[in-house]
Design an enzyme around this catalytic site. Structure first.
Site, mmCIF file in Angstrom:
data_model
loop_
_atom_site.group_PDB
_atom_site.id
_atom_site.type_symbol
_atom_site.label_atom_id
_atom_site.label_comp_id
_atom_site.label_asym_id
_atom_site.label_seq_id
_atom_site.Cartn_x
_atom_site.Cartn_y
_atom_site.Cartn_z
ATOM 1 N N LYS A 292 49.247 40.607 37.260
ATOM 2 C CA LYS A 292 48.097 40.420 38.146
ATOM 3 C C LYS A 292 47.376 39.101 37.824
ATOM 4 O O LYS A 292 47.930 38.242 37.155
ATOM 5 C CB LYS A 292 47.165 41.629 38.057
ATOM 6 C CG LYS A 292 47.835 42.934 38.491
ATOM 7 C CD LYS A 292 48.239 42.898 39.959
ATOM 8 C CE LYS A 292 48.908 44.164 40.408
ATOM 9 N NZ LYS A 292 49.440 44.105 41.765
ATOM 10 N N SER B 149 55.669 47.503 45.501
ATOM 11 C CA SER B 149 54.802 46.365 45.825
ATOM 12 C C SER B 149 54.606 46.229 47.324
ATOM 13 O O SER B 149 55.536 45.920 48.067
ATOM 14 C CB SER B 149 55.407 45.072 45.270
ATOM 15 O OG SER B 149 54.736 43.973 45.856
ATOM 16 N N GLY C 88 47.576 36.003 45.367
ATOM 17 C CA GLY C 88 48.978 36.418 45.427
ATOM 18 C C GLY C 88 49.341 36.976 46.794
ATOM 19 O O GLY C 88 50.457 36.782 47.290
ATOM 20 N N ASP D 181 44.678 48.392 41.213
ATOM 21 C CA ASP D 181 43.630 47.373 41.079
ATOM 22 C C ASP D 181 42.381 47.922 40.385
ATOM 23 O O ASP D 181 41.492 47.147 40.014
ATOM 24 C CB ASP D 181 43.264 46.805 42.457
ATOM 25 C CG ASP D 181 44.413 45.992 43.049
ATOM 26 O OD1 ASP D 181 45.280 45.530 42.277
ATOM 27 O OD2 ASP D 181 44.452 45.831 44.281
ATOM 28 N N ARG E 223 52.364 33.737 38.090
ATOM 29 C CA ARG E 223 52.687 35.111 38.507
ATOM 30 C C ARG E 223 54.108 35.192 39.076
ATOM 31 O O ARG E 223 54.631 34.216 39.600
ATOM 32 C CB ARG E 223 51.632 35.599 39.510
ATOM 33 C CG ARG E 223 50.270 35.700 38.827
ATOM 34 C CD ARG E 223 49.192 36.146 39.759
ATOM 35 N NE ARG E 223 49.444 37.467 40.280
ATOM 36 C CZ ARG E 223 48.710 38.035 41.234
ATOM 37 N NH1 ARG E 223 47.687 37.391 41.754
ATOM 38 N NH2 ARG E 223 48.995 39.238 41.653
#
Ligand code: S3P
Length: 424
Positions: free
Chosen positions: A338, A164, A91, A311, A119
């Protein structure tokens, strides 16, 4: 698909481990080096498949990479790729490239594997369109993402409603090519690597921790020494916390405040964590982290701390099983976007090993006071689930089989070898 079998560990682990290079910084170093005209040095690049996707992509655009040296053509000399750029499972590759390509006078299509194509990419549209870019996603708001020539980009002020780093970085990389300055703002907690590096390179200023002003200009060639990846080191820290008698030392780890949330959560749970800043790379702190075993208590987390540990949340689920009392994670709906739906895959992983775990709308709850059983875990094609399951296995009561263990190669090829060798 390959399986991994992990046996429980009876003894603690005492080791100093050189963890591979940081994935987020590696993507940024490659992209910035390709945007620059001239030779940059990128040392200690992350070894995984995600960063290889960015490396191949910048190669298609005209960068030459030999050893630690990246010869960038300069973004004005990027050449149009003859076919869609395959970002594979990454991503970060897709979103950061979308921003850099938004100011180019040619069309590009960015795509990836089946997981990446599910995604959310629509989040790129509003900020890049505010600069005048021509970007389209599929009807579902996913990849393939098409970027078409749009004429010169114009500076713009945007507020992004999610924390983000990828969207912020995409905007910043496009805004560097605009006529006039741009500003970005949004919620805190994001990893501010791009903001720190562009500021150090003279291409931005930071009126506050969330506001970033991008000053358009040519990216200069630079020297990037990539520190170790805290998101990889986290598996070793968690193993140390869980196995009595353990102490793990990880030198030269990236300690960007947007990356240290998991350490803060471990401290809140009662783990002895020592952090010593030893240096920096273009304003991004680096240091040594030492983590030891301790009995833990459950915690409740939400807000910016969730973004700062995003994460590591599947791994937190594993740690939480061993704590006294439940652990609750809220404000984490981003987990659904994710490499897998990490609310569902974390809960499924924990349940397959006998833990009490419940999904929620924007997080999960793990009942503490438990021991994990042996069992079979579906890796969900997601490196973070596979590696969290491997740590679970070290502290489990029986052998754990992990299906699709090769997903670990996305961020840490050799992870299982390192784990097997640790402290032996
Ligand atoms: C990343 C940002 C985070 C993180 C991802 C890497 C980056 O994603 O989860 O693994 O390098 O910018 P978001 O930007 O979607 O929060």
């Amino acid at each position: 698909m390959s399986d991994a079998w992990i046996e429980p560990r009876s003894a603690g682990i005492r080791a100093e481990v050189a963890v591979p290079g940081d994935k987020s910084l590696s993507h940024r170093a490659l992209l910035l080096s390709a945007m620059a005209r001239g030779s940059s040095r990128v040392a200690g690049l992350a070894p995984g498949r995600d960063v290889a996707a960015t490396r191949d992509a910048v190669g298609l655009l005209g960068a030459r990479i030999v050893g630690d040296r990246v010869d960038g053509p300069g973004i004005d000399a990027w050449r149009a790729p003859k076919k869609p750029i395959d970002c594979r499972n990454s991503g970060t590759t897709l979103r950061l490239l979308a921003g850099a390509l938004a100011g180019r006078p040619f069309s590009t299509t960015l795509t990836g594997d089946a997981s990446l194509r599910q995604r959310p990419m629509r989040r790129l549209e509003a900020p890049l369109r505010a600069l005048g870019a021509d970007i389209t996603t599929t009807a579902a708001g996913t990849a393939p993402v098409r970027i078409a020539p749009s004429g010169p980009l114009r500076g713009a002020d945007v507020v992004i409603d999610i924390a983000s780093a990828q969207v912020r970085s995409a905007f910043a990389f496009a805004a560097l090519q605009a006529e006039g300055a741009s500003t970005i703002d949004g919620p805190p907690g994001f990893r501010d690597h791009t903001e720190r590096w562009l500021t150090a390179l003279g291409l931005g200023t930071r009126p506050s921790s969330t506001r970033f002003v991008i000053r358009p200009g040519a990216v200069p060639p630079a020297d990037f020494s990539i520190p170790a990846d805290p998101s990889s080191a986290a598996y070793l820290w968690a193993a140390a916390v869980l196995l009595p008698g353990s102490e793990i030392v990880t030198p030269d780890v990236c300690l960007n405040p947007g990356r240290t949330g998991f350490l803060d959560v471990l401290v809140a749970m009662g783990a002895p964590v020592a952090t010593e800043i030893t240096g920096e790379v273009h304003g991004d702190p680096i240091g040594t982290v030492t983590v030891r075993h301790a009995p833990l208590s459950g915690v409740a987390i939400g807000g910016p701390l969730v973004a700062r540990s995003i994460d590591e949340l599947p791994l937190l689920g594993v740690v939480a099983v061993h704590a006294t009392g439940p652990t609750t994670v809220n404000d984490a709906s981003e987990l659904r976007a994710k490499e897998s739906d990490r609310i569902a895959s974390t809960v499924a992983m924990l349940r397959s090993l006998g833990a009490a775990a419940e999904p929620g709308a924007d997080g999960f709850v793990v009942g503490g006071d438990g021991t994990l059983q042996g069992g079979v875990v579906d890796g969900a094609g997601d490196h973070r689930i596979v590696m969290a399951a491997a740590v679970a296995a070290l502290a489990a009561a029986g052998t754990v089989t992990i299906r699709g263990a090769e997903a670990a190669d996305v961020s840490w090829p050799g992870f299982f070898d390192t784990l097997n060798r640790l402290g032996r």
